[in-house]
Design a protein around this motif. Sequence first.
Motif, PDB file in Angstrom:
ATOM      1  N   GLU A  82      17.463  15.148  -3.154  1.00  0.00           N
ATOM      2  CA  GLU A  82      16.426  15.820  -3.958  1.00  0.00           C
ATOM      3  C   GLU A  82      15.966  17.055  -3.198  1.00  0.00           C
ATOM      4  O   GLU A  82      15.816  17.006  -1.972  1.00  0.00           O
ATOM      5  N   THR A  83      15.725  18.121  -3.921  1.00  0.00           N
ATOM      6  CA  THR A  83      15.224  19.348  -3.286  1.00  0.00           C
ATOM      7  C   THR A  83      13.862  19.755  -3.837  1.00  0.00           C
ATOM      8  O   THR A  83      13.271  20.700  -3.350  1.00  0.00           O
ATOM      9  N   ASN A  84      13.371  19.013  -4.826  1.00  0.00           N
ATOM     10  CA  ASN A  84      12.072  19.326  -5.421  1.00  0.00           C
ATOM     11  C   ASN A  84      10.996  18.498  -4.709  1.00  0.00           C
ATOM     12  O   ASN A  84      10.985  17.265  -4.790  1.00  0.00           O
ATOM     13  N   PHE A  85      10.093  19.190  -4.033  1.00  0.00           N
ATOM     14  CA  PHE A  85       9.045  18.534  -3.252  1.00  0.00           C
ATOM     15  C   PHE A  85       8.217  17.582  -4.113  1.00  0.00           C
ATOM     16  O   PHE A  85       7.925  16.459  -3.701  1.00  0.00           O
ATOM     17  N   GLN A  86       7.844  18.013  -5.308  1.00  0.00           N
ATOM     18  CA  GLN A  86       7.004  17.192  -6.187  1.00  0.00           C
ATOM     19  C   GLN A  86       7.718  15.897  -6.605  1.00  0.00           C
ATOM     20  O   GLN A  86       7.118  14.828  -6.624  1.00  0.00           O
ATOM     21  N   VAL A  87       9.003  16.010  -6.909  1.00  0.00           N
ATOM     22  CA  VAL A  87       9.778  14.821  -7.294  1.00  0.00           C
ATOM     23  C   VAL A  87       9.858  13.843  -6.124  1.00  0.00           C
ATOM     24  O   VAL A  87       9.708  12.632  -6.297  1.00  0.00           O
ATOM     25  N   ILE A  88      10.052  14.372  -4.921  1.00  0.00           N
ATOM     26  CA  ILE A  88      10.091  13.511  -3.732  1.00  0.00           C
ATOM     27  C   ILE A  88       8.750  12.804  -3.565  1.00  0.00           C
ATOM     28  O   ILE A  88       8.711  11.589  -3.335  1.00  0.00           O
ATOM     29  N   GLN A  89       7.654  13.540  -3.697  1.00  0.00           N
ATOM     30  CA  GLN A  89       6.317  12.931  -3.570  1.00  0.00           C
ATOM     31  C   GLN A  89       6.129  11.813  -4.598  1.00  0.00           C
ATOM     32  O   GLN A  89       5.600  10.747  -4.272  1.00  0.00           O
ATOM     33  N   GLU A  90       6.562  12.049  -5.823  1.00  0.00           N
ATOM     34  CA  GLU A  90       6.434  11.020  -6.870  1.00  0.00           C
ATOM     35  C   GLU A  90       7.259   9.783  -6.517  1.00  0.00           C
ATOM     36  O   GLU A  90       6.796   8.646  -6.689  1.00  0.00           O
ATOM     37  N   ARG A  91       8.463   9.987  -6.034  1.00  0.00           N
ATOM     38  CA  ARG A  91       9.304   8.851  -5.643  1.00  0.00           C
ATOM     39  C   ARG A  91       8.685   8.093  -4.478  1.00  0.00           C
ATOM     40  O   ARG A  91       8.698   6.855  -4.452  1.00  0.00           O
ATOM     41  N   LEU A  92       8.129   8.818  -3.505  1.00  0.00           N
ATOM     42  CA  LEU A  92       7.491   8.162  -2.358  1.00  0.00           C
ATOM     43  C   LEU A  92       6.241   7.402  -2.795  1.00  0.00           C
ATOM     44  O   LEU A  92       5.982   6.290  -2.315  1.00  0.00           O
ATOM     45  N   ASN A  93       5.464   7.983  -3.715  1.00  0.00           N
ATOM     46  CA  ASN A  93       4.289   7.281  -4.252  1.00  0.00           C
ATOM     47  C   ASN A  93       4.706   5.976  -4.924  1.00  0.00           C
ATOM     48  O   ASN A  93       4.032   4.952  -4.765  1.00  0.00           O
ATOM     49  N   ALA A  94       5.810   6.006  -5.659  1.00  0.00           N
ATOM     50  CA  ALA A  94       6.304   4.794  -6.326  1.00  0.00           C
ATOM     51  C   ALA A  94       6.718   3.746  -5.289  1.00  0.00           C
ATOM     52  O   ALA A  94       6.456   2.551  -5.469  1.00  0.00           O
ATOM     53  N   ILE A  95       7.334   4.181  -4.199  1.00  0.00           N
ATOM     54  CA  ILE A  95       7.731   3.246  -3.126  1.00  0.00           C
ATOM     55  C   ILE A  95       6.490   2.591  -2.528  1.00  0.00           C
ATOM     56  O   ILE A  95       6.451   1.370  -2.343  1.00  0.00           O
ATOM     57  N   VAL A  96       5.472   3.385  -2.228  1.00  0.00           N
ATOM     58  CA  VAL A  96       4.247   2.839  -1.621  1.00  0.00           C
ATOM     59  C   VAL A  96       3.553   1.884  -2.596  1.00  0.00           C
ATOM     60  O   VAL A  96       3.081   0.820  -2.193  1.00  0.00           O
ATOM     61  N   ARG A  97       3.519   2.250  -3.880  1.00  0.00           N
ATOM     62  CA  ARG A  97       2.928   1.333  -4.878  1.00  0.00           C
ATOM     63  C   ARG A  97       3.679   0.008  -4.901  1.00  0.00           C
ATOM     64  O   ARG A  97       3.073  -1.063  -4.929  1.00  0.00           O
ATOM     65  N   GLU A  98       5.005   0.078  -4.862  1.00  0.00           N
ATOM     66  CA  GLU A  98       5.815  -1.150  -4.876  1.00  0.00           C
ATOM     67  C   GLU A  98       5.577  -1.969  -3.614  1.00  0.00           C
ATOM     68  O   GLU A  98       5.451  -3.192  -3.679  1.00  0.00           O
ATOM     69  N   ILE A  99       5.496  -1.315  -2.471  1.00  0.00           N
ATOM     70  CA  ILE A  99       5.216  -2.034  -1.222  1.00  0.00           C
ATOM     71  C   ILE A  99       3.896  -2.786  -1.349  1.00  0.00           C
ATOM     72  O   ILE A  99       3.788  -3.952  -0.959  1.00  0.00           O
ATOM     73  N   ASN A 100       2.904  -2.145  -1.936  1.00  0.00           N
ATOM     74  CA  ASN A 100       1.576  -2.744  -2.031  1.00  0.00           C
ATOM     75  C   ASN A 100       1.450  -3.831  -3.098  1.00  0.00           C
ATOM     76  O   ASN A 100       0.407  -4.472  -3.198  1.00  0.00           O
TER      77      ASN A 100
END
Length: 167
Positions: A106-124
């Motif tokens: 991925e090269t889009n910063f916003q898309v990466i942030q959204e994917r990382l937010n989803a990972i953290v939500r899933e972890i929690n």
Amino acid sequence: MLFKSYSEGEKKLEHLAFSDEVTGGINKLEFQIKYRKLCRKHIAEQYAIVMMDSVDFKIVNRNLGAKNGDKLLRYFYAVMAEALKEEDREFVTRTEMDHFFLCMKETNFQVIQERLNAIVREINTFQGMDLPKYKIRFRRGISFGDSSETDVTVIQDQARAALKNQK
């Protein structure tokens, strides 16, 4: 029979050399090798390297004990690995303590942030975990490979610096 045991011994050595002892996933050496393969294919520019660091993990470790802390690290790794797209050659490693590097196509910063937010939500969600639930937060640093010529350790250092600048 001797050849078979040598082959099994060889597999064991390879596993030890390229696996993280806590998560069972790839270690930082294997992460770097896989990234260099992307560079040889001249597609590294399509990828970002992300560093994720669990905030205040030592408190969790102190309250739950090191054995359960390791169990939690395996859980983090599993969630991160599950969220990555194998078909896009994405991968993750735990480098030390509670630090993880992800290679994301991925090269889009916003898309990466959204994917990382989803990972953290899933972890929690603590899905399938029999440990007390903590609110786990992660600091993140993102670096983009600008060229297949740039060494992976430089990109990892840039991601680490980006993470540290968030304090």
